[in-house]
Design a protein around this motif. Structure first.
Motif, PDB file in Angstrom:
ATOM      1  N   LYS A1175       4.017  21.306   8.471  1.00 48.76           N
ATOM      2  CA  LYS A1175       4.580  21.307   9.818  1.00 48.76           C
ATOM      3  C   LYS A1175       5.917  22.034   9.844  1.00 48.76           C
ATOM      4  O   LYS A1175       6.204  22.787  10.786  1.00 48.76           O
ATOM      5  CB  LYS A1175       4.749  19.877  10.310  1.00 48.76           C
ATOM      6  N   ASP A1176       6.726  21.782   8.823  1.00 42.90           N
ATOM      7  CA  ASP A1176       8.035  22.446   8.768  1.00 42.90           C
ATOM      8  C   ASP A1176       7.856  23.959   8.693  1.00 42.90           C
ATOM      9  O   ASP A1176       8.569  24.726   9.355  1.00 42.90           O
ATOM     10  CB  ASP A1176       8.821  21.927   7.567  1.00 42.90           C
ATOM     11  N   GLU A1179       6.932  25.309  12.111  1.00 37.50           N
ATOM     12  CA  GLU A1179       8.047  25.361  13.047  1.00 37.50           C
ATOM     13  C   GLU A1179       9.005  26.501  12.692  1.00 37.50           C
ATOM     14  O   GLU A1179       9.513  27.197  13.589  1.00 37.50           O
ATOM     15  CB  GLU A1179       8.785  24.024  13.058  1.00 37.50           C
ATOM     16  N   ARG A1180       9.178  26.720  11.407  1.00 34.17           N
ATOM     17  CA  ARG A1180      10.060  27.814  10.996  1.00 34.17           C
ATOM     18  C   ARG A1180       9.451  29.166  11.413  1.00 34.17           C
ATOM     19  O   ARG A1180      10.149  30.069  11.868  1.00 34.17           O
ATOM     20  CB  ARG A1180      10.301  27.771   9.495  1.00 34.17           C
ATOM     21  N   ALA A1182       7.441  29.589  13.924  1.00 35.01           N
ATOM     22  CA  ALA A1182       7.541  29.659  15.378  1.00 35.01           C
ATOM     23  C   ALA A1182       8.947  30.048  15.808  1.00 35.01           C
ATOM     24  O   ALA A1182       9.142  30.874  16.709  1.00 35.01           O
ATOM     25  CB  ALA A1182       7.131  28.319  15.980  1.00 35.01           C
ATOM     26  N   GLU A1183       9.983  29.449  15.155  1.00 32.50           N
ATOM     27  CA  GLU A1183      11.358  29.788  15.507  1.00 32.50           C
ATOM     28  C   GLU A1183      11.646  31.254  15.219  1.00 32.50           C
ATOM     29  O   GLU A1183      12.321  31.945  15.997  1.00 32.50           O
ATOM     30  CB  GLU A1183      12.316  28.886  14.736  1.00 32.50           C
ATOM     31  N   LYS A1197       2.201  28.404  17.162  1.00 34.69           N
ATOM     32  CA  LYS A1197       2.617  27.749  15.919  1.00 34.69           C
ATOM     33  C   LYS A1197       3.286  26.421  16.204  1.00 34.69           C
ATOM     34  O   LYS A1197       3.104  25.452  15.457  1.00 34.69           O
ATOM     35  CB  LYS A1197       3.539  28.682  15.127  1.00 34.69           C
ATOM     36  N   PHE A1198       4.128  26.362  17.316  1.00 33.99           N
ATOM     37  CA  PHE A1198       4.704  25.071  17.683  1.00 33.99           C
ATOM     38  C   PHE A1198       3.601  24.063  17.995  1.00 33.99           C
ATOM     39  O   PHE A1198       3.698  22.887  17.645  1.00 33.99           O
ATOM     40  CB  PHE A1198       5.629  25.239  18.898  1.00 33.99           C
ATOM     41  N   ALA A1201       2.083  22.840  14.911  1.00 29.27           N
ATOM     42  CA  ALA A1201       2.994  21.903  14.243  1.00 29.27           C
ATOM     43  C   ALA A1201       3.082  20.585  14.993  1.00 29.27           C
ATOM     44  O   ALA A1201       3.731  19.645  14.511  1.00 29.27           O
ATOM     45  CB  ALA A1201       4.373  22.534  14.113  1.00 29.27           C
ATOM     46  N   ASN A1203       4.562  20.164  17.958  1.00 31.49           N
ATOM     47  CA  ASN A1203       5.751  20.126  18.815  1.00 31.49           C
ATOM     48  C   ASN A1203       5.409  20.869  20.102  1.00 31.49           C
ATOM     49  O   ASN A1203       5.707  22.049  20.268  1.00 31.49           O
ATOM     50  CB  ASN A1203       6.937  20.779  18.098  1.00 31.49           C
ATOM     51  N   LYS A1206       8.533  22.235  22.372  1.00 30.81           N
ATOM     52  CA  LYS A1206       9.050  23.547  22.009  1.00 30.81           C
ATOM     53  C   LYS A1206       8.022  24.640  22.327  1.00 30.81           C
ATOM     54  O   LYS A1206       8.388  25.763  22.690  1.00 30.81           O
ATOM     55  CB  LYS A1206       9.406  23.581  20.538  1.00 30.81           C
TER      56      LYS A1206
END
Length: 1437
Positions: A1175-1176, A1179-1180, A1182-1183, A1197-1198, A1201, A1203, A1206
């Motif tokens: 998941k981390d 999120e990375r 996606a960011e 991707k969010f 994950a 989220n 987001k």
């Protein structure tokens, strides 16, 4: 077998040359016209044996020209040369001369179909129609007369009209058909029974015209042809009129309802024309001509075919024999032709079982000719079908067909050879006698010591004493049937049977009543006589005593047998308990049943050969299979003769033919499928099939049954082969005639022909009980028999009865272990018939085995049977049609068989068909080199050329071998031989030109053996034997060639070459490349890293993937990072499953993360990353995508994950309205609904779909206060942009509703509600004023004035809109001063705003005109400022 008795007519003394003859169509009487002087002539009538009827003699001083019989009555019409027409009645001889009508030669006489009209015509074209009554008397003068002014040639009446079908009318009447009832009633017209006579006719003339005369005697010309019309026929199937002229031109015409004729075909008959042409019109449109040539021609108008029939010298005809005349008998389908040498040729038309005709030339079978004297000029068949009249220019001969007589009894058989000759065989003594009689023999009856013959007028009895025949007595007798028992003769006459002595003395009379009828059939078996009458009665008499006594009462079979027309034959068994009967049906056809009359029970049963079943009998589960077999074998047949065994009362035999052949003459039965059927007949068990087999082709007719033999007459033997001693008297003589009777053992007695009576009785009982199914009784009857032959016969019996259980017992008693083993092995087959067939083969019953295999459709086993029995032609036929899978094997076995008997030419052909000739033919012909060479050169087969070349090579004939190898295209062998002979250059040229790998390999081996390494490597390469080439390169340090060869070879050779380079430490780049090509990537990288082969390393790294070693991948990625190839490094890190490092590298080096790259980094396998780390990582990624502006991928991707918040924010940044709406609907979270709704307010929410979505999202997000705010905002927009206070009022109402639904009832919400209520109140007042203006302007003005007094009015209703409303009203009503004052007041209140937003331009223009009002500069400036602001807004990017 039949012969023709010839009877010369008894011509009067003054008759000389017969000129014409004609038979009556229904009676056996013949009319003959003759000449007796240069100008005179006479007409006489004769009976069927040539007897002259003296009362019917007509003589005139003129020549007779035409004869024509009445179709029904014995009345003859005579035409004379002087035009006279005479009617003469047979037998009285009464004559009637027609009134003088014709003055010239009579050329035409024709009766209508029923004889009520007579047409006469003469040489000058005069035609008269006469009417004759039902008694044959002429009715006055002619009815009508026509003159055609040309000689009349032919006349035919129109086809008869069909009558009313009485049966069909009766059925229709019963069914209620009123028309049918009327036809039966007196009211309707008379009922027309049978075919109706047509009175219209067609007549032809010598000038080629055909005239039609209708029922009313009116004539009209129908058609005209070139030449005189010779024959005229009517083809009913086509309804066409056929005309043949004297020039042999045939034309066909269809006739319309008005008589108009239309030609449908016309052609020339390919035969010579002339006066002597004889033309016959046969059935179904067959035209036959005889023109004095050696052949006759036939034209089939239905099939449009023509062919010719010629004579065969092998049957007794002479070369150059001409055929003058013809006659066709439709009833017997026989064509007769008279020849110039006094012979009568006959062709029989063959009839197949399916009633179809075969090939046109194969339809007619020429028979043995009948000889008479002179030149035959005219033929005609009689009405009885057995009579043929022939005119030989000197006299008339009547030929009477007679079936050859034959009889067998008490082991003595007699067969007729010629009309006056018999062949007698005594089986108990082995003597063969010849009996010569002075009369025509029409019947014969033999006993152990006598032979009786009769002609229908005379009876003669001969006594056989040793080898001599003595005339024991002769007497006149008109009986047509005679039988003998002991010393008594039995003859028939009306209503009685005469018992006579051999000298003719009547000893006793057996009388029959009028109801019982006249005796017509006689038969004796042992001591019982059965008599059949013409009224279908039968009586049986016991002859055991001195006088014959009635054994039973007379039996009327009409009551017991339906559809009985007449009795054909009656026979009784040896104890007088059963009588078998053959009958003719009412329609004249033979019945397909054999009837059995049980005297004791007084019952009639039958066996139906059409269905193959008896009327009664045993029926149980055990014999169901036999019954099915019986029905298959015996169905669709008809009995033609029947006999009882002379000693066994239960045993009955019947001869049957297919239903389509039962009407054929007995002489034709040898060409059809004749079956001999044996039955057991008892009171207790009814009728049981004992045996059924096809009559062998060498036999002719069944004569008798006397256990253990059937007696048959043999094939016809020519009378010329038997020496006839004409000087011998009628007492008979001994002669060396061929045997005309043959015996065949019953199935159960084959091999037991000479057994004693006890064994014979035991076998009969065994067969009977086996047929019944009583196995205990069957074995009891034979338990004392020890003979293996008897047991073998019983085993044969089991094949017929299909009793394998009994067969095993029989085989055990026979001691036949081989047959028992074969039977056991056959039980592996699924078909029961195959088991029985295996037993039949072991017992030598090949025909039965053949039928059984065909019945169960085991054609493979049938094929094996045919091969094992040497019947290869049948085996091939079966293989071709039903067993094609074994066709080649069958051809091969047949070839081996032919080779074994020395027929090499046929063996060769069959080896070719079996496709084994390439091996088998050289083997077969190896001892005959010349023949083998010829065969090889003829076949031009590569394998054969190669075999022959190898043979020549073994004989050291190298040059010839090379030539044959070249023909076989065996280049390897050519190179091999050339190398052996030292022609290496020639071998090299062959290998290079052909490119043959085997040749190149052999040549390379040769070069290697002679240390020519370069050439060896070259040819190893051409042979694609790269391992050998590599071996030589390594051994001889040919490093440059080694690389190329290794790349062409397989991975193993590449590995060896790479190891070679690595060990030598040279060309390490080649080693890396070879390791790589061989699939050893890790080894290639290892060598590349060690030796710093970076170029090779980059090439190898391109093939790395997730299956490669992770450590190796990491090392390669570091290499690519060092060389700034970050994209390739990222791919390797991902392949090494180092996703965080790959992501970090993308972030640090600002590499764009594509969807494909992101998917590779976000694996789902828990073995690689934990769930939290996964998941981390998502999120990375996606960011990073958000930073790079890839909002869609970031949202994805969010979402992966988990989220979603987001993810929604990322989507909001993308501005993709559709995806935002879809994502909110899919996720169904309140926060997301609210976020999406807030976003949608920033877009064109005036779109109805967007508006609905906003409302729905706020509703689903449970945010009524936000929805209320949206409605409030919407209301303000409606006021500011569109001045639509009505819509604003609706929106504010919805906002209030939403706030009321809110659960947060705090003070702030109460204040908000109050504020909204105040706005609604004010807006409602303004809206009410605007609506009230047309009706009550003053009230509306007072409301507006009151609104202007409200504090903070502008929060709900714009002040400018209220002033605008007032100004507009005053301008419309001409209150310009008031309007001007209100405008100035507005300017003061809204000095900073443009009043044009509120006051219509038309009102401003009106005030300017009326009051001189002008906008001040401030307003203008404000307007310009606002315009600039608008322009600035439009210019914003």
């Amino acid at each position: 077998m039949a012969v023709y008795f010839d009877h010369r007519v008894e011509t009067p003394e003054n008759s000389e040359e017969p000129s014409q003859l004609t038979w009556h169509s229904a009676l056996s009487i013949l009319a003959v016209a003759s000449r007796h002087s240069p100008s005179g002539g006479n007409v006489d009538i004769y009976l069927q044996q040539g007897e002259h009827v003296e009362s019917c003699h007509v003589e005139r001083p003129h020549q007779p020209t035409m004869l024509c019989w009445h179709p029904v009555k014995p009345m003859l019409a005579l035409g004379w040369e002087n035009g006279e027409v005479v009617l003469i009645l047979h037998p009285s001889g009464d004559q009637a001369v027609l009134p003088s009508t014709h003055t010239a030669r009579i050329t035409l006489l024709q009766w209508s179909s029923s004889g009520s009209r007579l047409v006469t015509g003469d040489q000058i074209g005069a035609l008269a129609v006469w009417k004759v009554d039902a008694r044959g008397r002429l009715q006055g003068n002619y009815q009508v007369k026509h003159a055609y002014n040309s000689p009349l040639t032919c006349c035919i009446f129109k086809p008869t009209l069909p009558g009313d079908d009485v049966k069909m009318l009766a059925r229709a009447s019963v069914g209620g058909d009123e028309n049918a009832l009327d036809m039966f009633s007196w009211k309707g017209a008379p009922l027309k029974m049978g075919p109706q006579e047509a009175l219209g006719f067609y007549v032809s003339t010598a000038d080629g015209k055909v005239h039609g005369v209708d029922e009313h005697s009116k004539t009209r010309t129908l058609l005209s042809v070139d030449g005189a019309i010779k024959k005229m026929f009517f083809l009913e199937t086509r309804e066409a009129l056929t005309v043949i002229t004297d020039a042999m031109m045939l034309s066909q015409y269809t006739l319309g309802p008005e008589g108009e004729a239309q030609e449908i075909q016309k052609f020339k008959l390919s035969t010579k024309s002339g006066q002597n042409v004889d033309i016959v019109w046969a059935q179904n449109g067959l035209v036959i001509t005889a023109t004095g040539e050696q052949l006759i021609r036939l034209w089939d108008l239905e099939r449009n075919e023509n062919y010719a029939l010629s004579l065969d010298e092998t049957l007794g005809f002479e070369r150059g024999e001409m055929m003058n005349c013809i006659s066709y008998c439709a009833g017997k389908e026989i064509l007769a032709a008279g020849t110039s040498h006094g012979r009568i040729a006959m062709w029989k038309m063959t009839v197949h079982l399916d009633r179809t005709r075969g090939d046109t030339k194969a339809q007619w079978k020429l028979q043995t000719p009948t000889e008479i004297e002179g030149n035959v000029t005219q033929l005609q068949w009689g009405s009885s079908l057995n009579l043929l009249a022939a005119n030989n220019s000197n006299t008339v001969v009547i030929l009477h067909e007679h079936v050859m007589s034959a009889h067998c009894s008490q082991q003595v058989a007699a067969v007729q050879l010629t009309p006056t000759q018999l062949s007698i065989t005594q089986f108990h003594t082995g003597l063969h006698l010849a009996l010569q009689s002075e009369m025509h023999i029409k019947g014969v009856c033999v006993t152990k010591n006598s032979a009786t013959v009769w002609s229908g007028k005379q009876v003669t009895v001969f006594e056989m004493s040793g080898a001599a025949l003595h005339n024991k007595g002769s007497f006149p007798c008109d009986s047509h049937v005679v039988t003998v028992h002991g010393e008594n003769l039995y003859t028939v006459e009306p209503n009685r049977v005469q018992i006579r002595t051999p000298q003719g003395t009547v000893k006793q009379l057996l009388t029959f009543s009028k109801a019982e009828g006249n005796p017509v059939l006689l038969s004796v078996c042992q001591s019982y006589l059965v008599v059949g009458t013409d009224t279908s009665h039968i009586r049986v008499f016991d002859l055991t005593r001195r006088d014959a006594k009635a054994h039973c009462n007379a039996k009327n079979l009409v009551d017991a047998i339906p559809n009985l027309g007449a009795l054909r034959s009656v026979k009784c068994n040896s104890n007088g308990s059963q009588v078998s009967i053959l009958i003719t049906q009412v329609n004249g056809r033979p019945d397909q049943k054999v009837y059995f009359y049980d005297i004791e029970m007084d019952t009639v049963t039958h066996f139906d050969f059409f269905t193959g079943r008896p009327s009664s009998g045993i029926s149980n589960s055990e014999n169901s299979e036999r019954q099915q077999f019986q029905e298959t074998e015996l169905s669709a047949r008809c009995p033609v003769s029947h006999f009882w065994d002379e000693s066994e009362s239960r045993l009955f035999v019947c001869e049957t033919v297919p239903v389509s052949s039962e009407t054929s003459s007995s002489g034709y039965w040898d060409t059809v499928d004749v079956s001999v059927v044996t039955l057991f007949c008892t009171q207790e068990h009814g009728l049981l099939l004992q045996d059924c087999y096809a009559k062998p082709s060498g036999l002719q007719a069944l004569l008798a049954l006397d256990v253990p033999y059937y007696y048959f007459s043999c094939k016809e033997v020519s009378a010329t082969s038997a020496p006839a001693n004409h000087s011998q008297s009628s007492r008979g003589s001994v002669a060396l005639f061929p045997q005309m009777v043959s015996r065949r053992a019953l199935r159960d007695f084959e091999g037991l022909e000479n057994c004693d009576k006890s064994t014979r009785d035991a076998m009969l009982n065994f067969s009977f009980y086996l047929t019944v199914g009583h196995m205990d009784e069957a074995f009891k009857s034979i338990k004392l028999i020890k003979s293996k032959v008897v047991w073998e016969n019983m085993a044969r019996m089991c094949v017929k009865t299909r009793r394998l259980d009994v067969a095993r017992v029989c085989l055990g008693n026979m001691g036949n272990a081989r047959a028992a083993k074969a039977l056991k092995e056959a039980e592996a087959e699924p078909e029961p018939e195959a088991h029985i067939a295996a037993l039949a083969i072991q017992l030598g019953m090949l025909e039965d085995a053949e039928k059984l295999y065909k019945g169960c459709q085991r054609y493979d086993l049938l094929n094996n049977l045919y091969q094992a029995s040497g019947q290869y032609e049948k085996a091939l036929e079966i293989a071709e049609s039903h067993d094609r899978i074994h066709l080649r094997a069958t051809y091969y076995n047949y070839a081996r068989y032919l080779e074994s008997i020395g027929d090499k030419s046929m063996a060769l052909a069959n080896y070719e068909k079996s496709d084994t000739h390439q091996v088998e033919v050289p083997r077969m012909l190896q001892d005959d080199p010349l023949s083998l060479e010829i065969y090889v050169n003829r076949m031009k087969d590569k394998k054969l050329y190669k075999w022959w070349a190898q043979y020549l090579e073994s004989q050291s004939e190298m040059d010839s071998a090379i030539e044959l190898y070249e023909c076989a295209q065996d280049y390897f062998s050519m190179v091999r031989v050339h190398c052996y002979m030292g022609n290496v250059q020639k071998a090299s040229d062959i290998a290079i030109e052909t490119g043959d790998r085997a040749a190149s390999y052999h040549l390379a081996r040769h070069y290697e053996g002679h240390d020519d390494i370069k050439q060896a490597v070259h040819f190893y390469t051409r042979a694609q034997a790269y391992n050998n080439a590599i071996r030589l390169c390594k051994e001889n340090s040919l490093d440059d060639q080694l690389m190329n060869l290794a790349l062409l070879s397989n991975p193993e050779d590449m590995m060896e070459a790479a190891c070679y380079y690595e060990e030598k430490g040279i060309h390490l780049d080649r080693a890396v490349s070879l390791y790589h090509k061989a699939g050893y990537v890790s080894k290639a990288l290892e060598v590349a890293f060690v030796t710093q082969q970076f170029a090779a390393l980059q090439m190898v790294a391109e093939d790395l993937n997730e299956k490669s070693d992770p450590a190796l991948l990491a090392r390669c990625s570091e290499f690519f990072i060092q060389h700034s190839q970050y994209k390739r490094a990222v791919e390797l890190l991902i392949a090494a499953k180092k996703y965080p490092q790959a992501l970090e590298l993308c972030v640090n080096e600002n590499l764009t993360i594509t969807e494909e790259l992101a998917e590779k980094m976000t694996v789902t396998d828990s073995k690689d990353l934990s769930e939290e780390a996964h998941k981390d990582l998502l999120e990375r990624i996606a960011e990073c995508c958000v930073r790079q502006g890839n909002y869609h991928l970031a949202s994805k991707k969010f979402t992966q994950a988990g989220n979603k918040l987001k993810a929604m924010r990322a989507l909001l940044k993308s501005g993709d309205t559709e995806r935002i709406i879809l994502f909110a609907n899919v996720c169904r979270q309140k926060e997301l609904f609210i976020m999406a709704a807030n976003y949608l307010q920033s877009v064109d929410w005036k779109n109805p779909e967007i508006l609905k979505t906003i409302i729905a999202f706020y509703t689903k997000g449970r945010a009524p206060h936000l929805l209320a705010g949206f409605y409030e905002t919407r209301a303000q927009v409606e006021i500011d942009d569109y001045q639509s206070y009505e819509k604003a009022l609706d929106a504010l109402s919805e906002a209030v509703k939403c706030l009321l639904k809110s659960k947060n009832a705090d003070g702030q919400q109460e204040a908000k509600l109050a504020e909204l209520q105040r706005k609604i109140t004010l807006i409602q007042k303004f809206v009410h004023a605007r609506r009230l203006k047309p009706e009550d302007a003053e009230e509306a003005l007072s409301i507006c004035e009151a609104l202007l007094e409200e504090s903070e009015l502008d929060t709900a209703v714009r002040v400018g809109d209220v002033f605008g409303f007032l100004i507009d009203h005053h301008c419309q009503h001409g209150n310009f001063k008031v309007a001007h004052s209100k405008l100035e007041e507005l300017q003061k209140l809204m000095s900073s705003q443009n009043i044009r937003y509120y006051v219509k331009q038309a009102n401003l223009d009106t005030l300017h005109k009326q009051m001189g009002f002008t906008m001040d500069s401030g307003d203008h400036r404000n307007n310009e400022k606002e315009d600039d602001e608008v322009e600035e807004d439009l210019n914003m990017p």
